[in-house]
Design an enzyme around this catalytic site. Sequence first.
Site, PDB file in Angstrom:
ATOM      1  N   GLU A 295       0.502  -1.167   0.029  1.00 55.75           N
ATOM      2  CA  GLU A 295      -0.426   0.000   0.062  1.00 55.75           C
ATOM      3  C   GLU A 295       0.805   1.413   0.008  1.00 55.75           C
ATOM      4  O   GLU A 295       0.123   2.182  -0.680  1.00 55.75           O
ATOM      5  CB  GLU A 295      -0.639   0.316   1.338  1.00 55.75           C
ATOM      6  CG  GLU A 295      -2.205   1.027   1.070  1.00 55.75           C
ATOM      7  CD  GLU A 295      -3.016   0.411   2.036  1.00 55.75           C
ATOM      8  OE1 GLU A 295      -4.168  -0.031   2.014  1.00 55.75           O
ATOM      9  OE2 GLU A 295      -3.477   0.721   3.185  1.00 55.75           O
ATOM     10  N   HIS A 324       8.061 -26.346   1.305  1.00 56.47           N
ATOM     11  CA  HIS A 324       6.938 -27.817   0.356  1.00 56.47           C
ATOM     12  C   HIS A 324       6.035 -27.115   0.115  1.00 56.47           C
ATOM     13  O   HIS A 324       5.504 -28.211  -0.691  1.00 56.47           O
ATOM     14  CB  HIS A 324       7.298 -28.735   2.007  1.00 56.47           C
ATOM     15  CG  HIS A 324       8.098 -29.100   2.151  1.00 56.47           C
ATOM     16  ND1 HIS A 324       8.765 -30.295   1.851  1.00 56.47           N
ATOM     17  CD2 HIS A 324       9.132 -28.632   3.472  1.00 56.47           C
ATOM     18  CE1 HIS A 324       9.738 -30.702   3.463  1.00 56.47           C
ATOM     19  NE2 HIS A 324       9.940 -30.038   4.009  1.00 56.47           N
ATOM     20  N   LYS A 438     -13.567   1.606  -2.767  1.00 54.07           N
ATOM     21  CA  LYS A 438     -14.462   2.355  -1.037  1.00 54.07           C
ATOM     22  C   LYS A 438     -15.263   2.955  -1.871  1.00 54.07           C
ATOM     23  O   LYS A 438     -16.539   3.014  -2.058  1.00 54.07           O
ATOM     24  CB  LYS A 438     -13.910   3.029  -0.420  1.00 54.07           C
ATOM     25  CG  LYS A 438     -12.486   2.661   0.286  1.00 54.07           C
ATOM     26  CD  LYS A 438     -11.827   3.204   1.101  1.00 54.07           C
ATOM     27  CE  LYS A 438     -11.393   2.948   2.010  1.00 54.07           C
ATOM     28  NZ  LYS A 438     -10.299   3.948   2.982  1.00 54.07           N
TER      29      LYS A 438
END
Length: 469
Positions: A295, A324, A438
């Site tokens: 961000e 793994h 938003k």
Amino acid sequence: MEKKQKQAGLRFCFNHMMQEMLSEQGISEQEIGRMAGQIERAAKNMDDKRAEMAWRDLPYSQKDVVEEMQRTAQWAKESFESFVLLGIGGSALGPMAVHRALKPAYYNDLDADKRGGPKVYIEDNIDPERMRALLDVINIGRTLFYVVSKSGATSETMAQMMVITQLLHEIYPEGTGEHVIMATDAKKGNLNIIARREGNRTFVIPEGVGGRFSELCPVGLLPAAISGIDIAALLEGAAQMDARCTTHDIWDNPAYLGAVLQVLYMRKGRNISVMLPYIDALKYVADWYAQLWAESLGKRYDLDGRGVFAGQTPVKALGVTDQHSQLQLYAEGPQDKVVTFIGTDAYRTDVYIPNAYPDIEGISFLGGHTLGELIKVEQVSTEYALWKAGRPSQTVWLPEISANTVGQLLYYFEVQTAFAGELLHIDAFDQPGVEEGKNATYAMLGKPGYAKKKAELEKRKTLKEKYVL
């Protein structure tokens, strides 16, 4: 290349500067030298802007509020069975990282006397199944809720709060009172209005402290204190790292040197930053770092308004689990990653591996060692495997896992991020790319003032039927 530090604390080993590293994969001192002017300008900017970066003052400016949080924590321990933080992004990731780092992995499953405080739940999402699951395990009337939103307008946090408020009102119709604490702006925002109406206590998120830089203020310190973490030691660790991160000499400033190397790697096309702690307790530090790095540095425009599309994609991993699952890609896949290992000199406990099967050659060699030995060896071995494959990495070593060293670690990455922003000539403290989503959410849910945005959404092209399978 490891360089001894003048102060005790975290150690930083910049493996990708080892002389044996292939020159096209490593970073030379000559390359850094050619950035001297840019580095000095960035360092001067950090000095000039320090007052604006209020998060840098947090280790020193909170004596009174720390004492108040400690008193509140003691009261909460005596009064409640559970503590629930309602937040999103930096309001939840930081508290989650510190709680997991410094409290036992199965903290909530411990008996109350072993916990020494209420069960802790950090609600960082609005999935309805998750909220329902929380409500199934807590006693609403015996739970302290902590609502964290600086603006008091964060849709996710406000929705969580509204669900909880309704349930509390059914038990306490006169108001949520002592059952809710809020962290928000000093004066502005919806939470201040609600706190006055409901009789809730509030803590202030200081001006100039954005969500992803807020862990060392009441956002993260109150939850830590309630679970018994030494918040003064967290701040002492941050202050200790701050003392190391003010000099302009990058060879004595680990955060500045780390930022320089990451920026140089971005320029070489290494646009992925992998955080790989070999400490299970620091698993969620990688989540916190992912927001901080992404961000802060993911910006379309620089400070002069030029399109730069800056940034480096953070990837969270965990050793040895991801040896793994991801290591094969890191060792033999695209040359586009830098790996940051996090290790410790001393785990807080260890487990002996007994020689249970001495006659089975394939596993008997493990007997007589410990799990602590094994995980340390696997970390060094993974670092070696990446080095042999010509893949750069760096290592942060914690002398121990404590409130002090975790405070150092968080502050180190915050300064590194801010300095990288100066080197990239971007604003590391805004997030304009988040706002479009938003605004679209507000429009679709009918928030007043967003009719134009809703009309814009309604005009967007729909999916063609042939592409819907």
